[in-house]
Design a protein around this motif. Structure first.
Motif, PDB file in Angstrom:
ATOM      1  N   ASP A   4       0.310  -1.014  -0.018  1.00 26.91           N
ATOM      2  CA  ASP A   4       0.086  -0.111  -0.315  1.00 26.91           C
ATOM      3  C   ASP A   4       0.958   1.241  -0.250  1.00 26.91           C
ATOM      4  OD1 ASP A   4      -2.027   1.935  -0.043  1.00 26.91           O
ATOM      5  OD2 ASP A   4      -2.315   1.237   2.435  1.00 26.91           O
ATOM      6  N   LEU A   5       1.078   1.434  -1.142  1.00 26.62           N
ATOM      7  CA  LEU A   5       2.025   3.240  -0.960  1.00 26.62           C
ATOM      8  C   LEU A   5       1.716   4.704  -0.844  1.00 26.62           C
ATOM      9  CD1 LEU A   5       2.784   2.682  -5.089  1.00 26.62           C
ATOM     10  CD2 LEU A   5       4.748   1.662  -2.978  1.00 26.62           C
ATOM     11  N   ALA A   6      -0.390   4.148  -0.280  1.00 32.14           N
ATOM     12  CA  ALA A   6      -0.722   4.932   0.065  1.00 32.14           C
ATOM     13  C   ALA A   6      -0.476   5.361   1.869  1.00 32.14           C
ATOM     14  CB  ALA A   6      -1.953   5.025  -0.183  1.00 32.14           C
ATOM     15  N   LEU A   7       0.262   4.468   2.044  1.00 31.89           N
ATOM     16  CA  LEU A   7       0.991   4.711   3.595  1.00 31.89           C
ATOM     17  C   LEU A   7       2.189   5.246   3.473  1.00 31.89           C
ATOM     18  CD1 LEU A   7       1.498   1.009   4.799  1.00 31.89           C
ATOM     19  CD2 LEU A   7      -0.371   2.137   5.640  1.00 31.89           C
ATOM     20  N   GLY A   8       2.116   5.539   2.040  1.00 33.57           N
ATOM     21  CA  GLY A   8       3.609   7.258   2.252  1.00 33.57           C
ATOM     22  C   GLY A   8       5.160   6.457   2.824  1.00 33.57           C
ATOM     23  N   SER A   9       5.711   6.911   3.226  1.00 37.02           N
ATOM     24  CA  SER A   9       7.122   6.009   4.227  1.00 37.02           C
ATOM     25  C   SER A   9       6.664   5.230   4.993  1.00 37.02           C
ATOM     26  CB  SER A   9       8.755   6.768   4.603  1.00 37.02           C
ATOM     27  OG  SER A   9       7.664   7.743   5.598  1.00 37.02           O
ATOM     28  N   ILE A  64       6.476  -4.258  -7.099  1.00 35.88           N
ATOM     29  CA  ILE A  64       5.191  -4.861  -7.090  1.00 35.88           C
ATOM     30  C   ILE A  64       4.282  -3.280  -8.009  1.00 35.88           C
ATOM     31  CG2 ILE A  64       5.765  -3.717  -3.959  1.00 35.88           C
ATOM     32  CD1 ILE A  64       4.583  -1.199  -4.637  1.00 35.88           C
ATOM     33  N   ARG A  65       3.557  -4.136  -7.843  1.00 40.05           N
ATOM     34  CA  ARG A  65       1.650  -3.211  -8.782  1.00 40.05           C
ATOM     35  C   ARG A  65       1.679  -2.755  -7.814  1.00 40.05           C
ATOM     36  NH1 ARG A  65      -1.693  -6.477 -13.432  1.00 40.05           N
ATOM     37  NH2 ARG A  65      -2.325  -7.355 -11.494  1.00 40.05           N
ATOM     38  N   TYR A  66       0.571  -1.843  -8.138  1.00 39.33           N
ATOM     39  CA  TYR A  66      -0.992  -0.687  -7.731  1.00 39.33           C
ATOM     40  C   TYR A  66      -1.038  -0.301  -8.796  1.00 39.33           C
ATOM     41  CZ  TYR A  66      -2.285   2.125  -3.851  1.00 39.33           C
ATOM     42  OH  TYR A  66      -2.672   2.596  -3.829  1.00 39.33           O
ATOM     43  N   GLY A  67      -2.347  -1.449  -8.802  1.00 37.33           N
ATOM     44  CA  GLY A  67      -2.697  -0.806 -10.655  1.00 37.33           C
ATOM     45  C   GLY A  67      -4.489   0.369  -9.797  1.00 37.33           C
ATOM     46  N   VAL A  68      -4.262   1.409 -10.470  1.00 44.33           N
ATOM     47  CA  VAL A  68      -4.621   2.272  -9.903  1.00 44.33           C
ATOM     48  C   VAL A  68      -5.966   2.708 -11.783  1.00 44.33           C
ATOM     49  CG1 VAL A  68      -2.682   3.831  -9.340  1.00 44.33           C
ATOM     50  CG2 VAL A  68      -2.861   4.074 -11.715  1.00 44.33           C
ATOM     51  N   ALA A  69      -5.980   1.653 -12.311  1.00 49.68           N
ATOM     52  CA  ALA A  69      -7.447   1.486 -13.118  1.00 49.68           C
ATOM     53  C   ALA A  69      -8.060   2.377 -12.890  1.00 49.68           C
ATOM     54  CB  ALA A  69      -7.678  -0.373 -13.483  1.00 49.68           C
ATOM     55  N   TRP A  70      -9.032   3.433 -13.387  1.00 47.02           N
ATOM     56  CA  TRP A  70      -9.933   4.430 -12.886  1.00 47.02           C
ATOM     57  C   TRP A  70     -11.063   4.641 -14.161  1.00 47.02           C
ATOM     58  CZ3 TRP A  70     -11.715   9.029 -13.610  1.00 47.02           C
ATOM     59  CH2 TRP A  70     -13.173   9.528 -13.201  1.00 47.02           C
ATOM     60  N   ASP A  71     -11.507   4.667 -13.924  1.00 48.95           N
ATOM     61  CA  ASP A  71     -12.716   5.633 -15.151  1.00 48.95           C
ATOM     62  C   ASP A  71     -13.917   5.710 -14.340  1.00 48.95           C
ATOM     63  OD1 ASP A  71     -12.568   5.629 -18.343  1.00 48.95           O
ATOM     64  OD2 ASP A  71     -14.802   5.421 -17.534  1.00 48.95           O
ATOM     65  N   ALA A  72     -14.586   7.109 -14.592  1.00 54.66           N
ATOM     66  CA  ALA A  72     -15.756   7.347 -13.962  1.00 54.66           C
ATOM     67  C   ALA A  72     -17.229   6.549 -14.569  1.00 54.66           C
ATOM     68  CB  ALA A  72     -16.039   8.794 -14.117  1.00 54.66           C
ATOM     69  N   ARG A 124       3.329   9.091  -3.752  1.00 55.79           N
ATOM     70  CA  ARG A 124       4.676   9.162  -4.296  1.00 55.79           C
ATOM     71  C   ARG A 124       5.624   9.048  -3.046  1.00 55.79           C
ATOM     72  NH1 ARG A 124       4.940  12.844  -9.352  1.00 55.79           N
ATOM     73  NH2 ARG A 124       3.493  12.198 -10.734  1.00 55.79           N
ATOM     74  N   GLU A 125       4.870   9.408  -1.838  1.00 49.65           N
ATOM     75  CA  GLU A 125       6.564   8.587  -0.768  1.00 49.65           C
ATOM     76  C   GLU A 125       6.814   7.581  -0.910  1.00 49.65           C
ATOM     77  OE1 GLU A 125       8.161  10.386   1.568  1.00 49.65           O
ATOM     78  OE2 GLU A 125       8.204  12.473  -0.024  1.00 49.65           O
ATOM     79  N   GLY A 126       5.183   6.969  -0.841  1.00 46.38           N
ATOM     80  CA  GLY A 126       5.470   5.179  -1.162  1.00 46.38           C
ATOM     81  C   GLY A 126       6.539   4.955  -1.157  1.00 46.38           C
ATOM     82  N   PHE A 127       6.145   5.382  -2.814  1.00 42.17           N
ATOM     83  CA  PHE A 127       6.722   5.145  -4.358  1.00 42.17           C
ATOM     84  C   PHE A 127       8.883   5.079  -3.928  1.00 42.17           C
ATOM     85  CE2 PHE A 127       8.152   5.725  -8.768  1.00 42.17           C
ATOM     86  CZ  PHE A 127       7.471   4.319  -9.455  1.00 42.17           C
ATOM     87  N   LYS A 128       8.870   6.246  -3.624  1.00 41.75           N
ATOM     88  CA  LYS A 128      10.439   6.407  -3.421  1.00 41.75           C
ATOM     89  C   LYS A 128      10.782   5.454  -2.788  1.00 41.75           C
ATOM     90  CE  LYS A 128       9.624  11.563  -3.071  1.00 41.75           C
ATOM     91  NZ  LYS A 128      10.286  12.517  -2.078  1.00 41.75           N
ATOM     92  N   GLN A 129       9.969   4.785  -1.446  1.00 40.69           N
ATOM     93  CA  GLN A 129      10.840   3.321  -1.236  1.00 40.69           C
ATOM     94  C   GLN A 129      11.926   2.906  -2.008  1.00 40.69           C
ATOM     95  OE1 GLN A 129      11.249   4.203   1.931  1.00 40.69           O
ATOM     96  NE2 GLN A 129      10.268   6.215   0.981  1.00 40.69           N
TER      97      GLN A 129
END
Length: 357
Positions: A127-132, A152-160, A183-188
């Motif tokens: 869960d990259l939304a956890l940040g660091s 890792i894969r973090y699927g962000v597939a979204w459509d209205a 993105r803080e999580g992504f930096k790790q």
């Protein structure tokens, strides 16, 4: 065909055949003989799972699909929310998937199930939304992977549109990758030697471009030729959407840290009708339909940054495993020997640090 329900009884919006019906459908066409049967292949994208909505797909199921037609020497497992831990901190739940798949990889490594090194590389989720704070999860997954964990894969597939939304396995915000904490999580990832699988729909490719520019030291693998949509509001607009997709693919290819997987086109979200046919297609039909997405990617990224993938079992909805690889070989028929090596095994071996054929 009726739409399947997930574990809560809610319709998922995805039309597909379940296990028994799929086997019966595929049996209507005898397996083709493999083209170029001695060409080594690393399949860099498949899943294992056991869920009410998806059915069961384990080692024996993959090996049955692989058969003996093509020379599949190794594979890479991609996360699919399988076997998460029931107990413990929720942020460590996805470590269970790595433990599960590493066990399958160990079974394959015994040699008792044939020569293919199944799940030689493992891609999980965190869960990259956890940040660091996600670093703790990543380190636990590295430990659980026994030397096989690659990223890792973090699927962000979204459509209205709700029809399109039914094809996504997770619910995420529209521009998840633009969030500062995410993105803080992504930096790790890069400091730990981990890569990132970018899975989004094609209208979201500008976000992927921004991410690639912002993190040039992180290896990014674009899944499924960028996630083209051909359902819901995108149905009947293939030419118009193709032009938008292609412009973003060319821009993304300018980022040297990005590689692309050539496949996933058999998913029902791409809007082709193969899964609706009474008889499964042959490789010539698949190649004719998929060429418009695969060839531009190879031209933009070059063979050394492209890799063919099966995306099984989702792509099984459009045909058999042997026919899928035959379709890829038909599309790549004009490539040189070195280019074919890159497309079918070399790029995957480099990106995922696997044993070269």
């Amino acid at each position: 065909m009726p739409q399947p329900k997930d574990s809560t009884g809610t319709y998922t919006g995805i039309v597909y055949r379940k296990d028994a019906d799929l086997k019966a459908w595929l049996a209507k066409r005898p397996r083709e003989a493999a083209l170029e049967p001695d060409l080594p292949i690393i399949d860099p994208h498949h899943h294992f799972w056991d869920t009410p909505a998806r059915g069961t797909y384990f080692l024996q199921d993959l090996l049955a699909d692989i058969g003996t037609e093509h020379k599949i020497v190794a594979t890479v497992f991609l996360e699919c929310q399988a076997m998460y831990r029931k107990d413990g901190p929720p942020e460590l739940a996805p470590v269970g998937e790595i433990e599960f798949v590493n066990g399958i990889a160990a079974m394959s490594a015994s040699g008792n199930y044939g020569p293919c090194r199944v799940a030689e590389g493992i891609i999980g989720w965190a869960d990259l939304a956890l940040g660091s704070r996600v670093k703790e999860t990543l380190e636990a997954e590295i430990a659980a992977g026994g030397g096989r964990f690659r990223g890792i894969r973090y699927g962000v597939a979204w459509d209205a549109d709700p029809v399109v939304g039914g094809h996504a396995s997770r619910r995420v915000p529209q521009h998840a990758v633009m969030d500062k904490t995410w993105r803080e999580g992504f930096k790790q990832l890069a400091p730990l030697g981990l890569s990132f699988e970018s899975w989004q729909y094609h209208p979201q490719l500008p976000d992927a471009i921004d991410l690639a520019h912002s993190f040039p030291d992180t290896t990014i693998i674009l899944n499924h030729v960028g996630g083209v949509l051909g359902v819901g509001p995108y149905r009947g607009k293939r030419s118009e959407e193709h032009a938008k997709w292609l412009a973003n693919i060319k821009e993304l290819a300018k980022c040297p840290n990005v590689n692309v997987k050539l496949g996933g086109v058999g998913m029902t979200s791409f809007g082709f009708d193969f899964h609706e046919r009474d008889t499964p297609p042959g490789s010539e039909d698949l190649a004719a339909a998929w060429r418009m997405y695969i060839e531009p990617c190879i031209e933009a990224f070059g063979p050394d940054r492209c890799m063919f993938e099966s995306n099984f079992p989702p792509d099984k909805q459009s045909g058999g495993y042997t026919e899928l690889w035959n379709a890829f070989k038909r599309i790549a028929s004009g490539a040189s020997t070195s280019e074919k090596t890159a497309l079918f095994s070399g790029t995957a071996a480099r990106v995922y640090r696997l044993t070269k054929p």
